[in-house]
Design a protein around this motif. Structure first.
Motif: not given
Length: 143
Positions: A10, A13-15, A17-18
């Motif tokens: 992504s 801001e979720t990147c 976590y990924e």
């Protein structure tokens, strides 16, 4: 600098976590927000008590101490941490640093200078690899 991500991530801001999941970090929340619960006991490290006692002996005797700094992020960080810690506890400590010119590790390129010039009483290599073990026997000549 060229780099390649191993997955399609992504762009928000979720990147993070990924990316950490892609790198097989098991407890991502603890990795991002560490707490004392996850802290390792430094005394579990082999020979750490002897190393701490040796450092204190040299500091109390006002001996010169050299810190080898690897020219990369973890090298600068680890050297700065030990330097600042020593200066906080012993503000007048006789510290110097030896900085690698390029992407090198350990003491291979400094060993002759250290031995021949007897530049310090103690050498700290905070970002050394286990391959440096062959150099340490020569440092006995310094003391």
């Amino acid at each position: 600098m060229n780099y390649k991500l191993r997955g399609n991530f992504s762009h928000d801001e979720t990147c993070i976590y990924e990316i950490l999941q892609d790198r097989h970090v098991k407890n991502i929340e603890a990795f991002i927000n560490p707490s004392i619960k996850y802290e390792n006991n430094p005394y579990d490290l082999e020979n750490i008590t002897a190393a701490a006692e040796l450092l204190l002996k040299h500091l109390r005797d006002d001996h010169s101490i050299a810190i080898v700094v690897d020219a990369d992020n973890d090298g600068f960080t680890s050297a700065a941490l030990i330097w600042n810690y020593i200066k906080q506890v012993f503000p007048n400590a006789d510290l110097m640093y030896l900085l690698h010119e390029g992407k090198e590790h350990g003491i291979d390129d400094h060993i002759d200078y250290l031995v021949d010039e007897q530049i310090c009483h103690l050498l700290i290599v905070p970002d050394a690899g286990s391959f440096n073990i062959n150099c340490f026997w020569r440092l006995n000549k310094i003391n």
